[in-house]
Write a protein that holds these residues in place. Structure first.
Motif, short mmCIF file in Angstrom:
data_model
loop_
_atom_site.label_atom_id
_atom_site.label_comp_id
_atom_site.label_asym_id
_atom_site.label_seq_id
_atom_site.Cartn_x
_atom_site.Cartn_y
_atom_site.Cartn_z
N SER A 5 0.69 -1.25 -0.14
CA SER A 5 0.01 0.19 0.07
C SER A 5 0.83 1.39 0.12
O SER A 5 1.86 1.17 0.64
CB SER A 5 -0.99 0.13 1.25
N SER A 6 0.48 2.28 -0.87
CA SER A 6 1.36 3.64 -0.80
C SER A 6 1.08 4.36 0.54
O SER A 6 1.97 5.11 0.87
CB SER A 6 0.62 4.52 -1.69
N PHE A 7 0.26 3.85 1.35
CA PHE A 7 0.27 4.39 2.88
C PHE A 7 1.23 3.82 3.73
O PHE A 7 1.36 4.21 4.90
CB PHE A 7 -1.11 4.30 3.50
N SER A 8 1.85 2.76 3.40
CA SER A 8 2.89 1.90 4.08
C SER A 8 4.24 2.74 3.95
O SER A 8 4.58 3.22 2.95
CB SER A 8 2.94 0.57 3.95
N CYS A 42 1.02 -4.16 6.51
CA CYS A 42 0.60 -3.49 5.66
C CYS A 42 -0.13 -4.49 4.53
O CYS A 42 0.33 -5.67 4.35
CB CYS A 42 1.48 -2.52 4.86
#
Length: 62
Positions: free
Chosen positions: A9-12, A19
């Motif tokens: 994920s790009s949020f990780s 993640c």
């Protein structure tokens, strides 16, 4: 499934060990897993993934 290319994920961040990762199979199926449990994989069609995401966004899961 070992031939899948997993994306985090790009949020990780680089150091996150928990993640969501996603991969697409040659047959178009979508595979989801938690990075700290890489052998537990959910496999679904893109349509089923869309339904799952809509349900999550609507807070429809218990």
């Amino acid at each position: 499934m070992s031939q899948l290319t997993w994306q985090k994920s790009s949020f990780s961040t680089h150091q996150d060990t928990e993640c969501v990762e996603v991969a697409t199979g040659l047959d178009g199926t979508v595979h989801l897993r938690e990075s700290d449990r890489p052998t537990d994989v959910l496999t679904m069609t893109p349509t089923r993934l869309r339904v799952l995401l809509e349900c999550v966004k609507a807070d429809g899961l218990d």
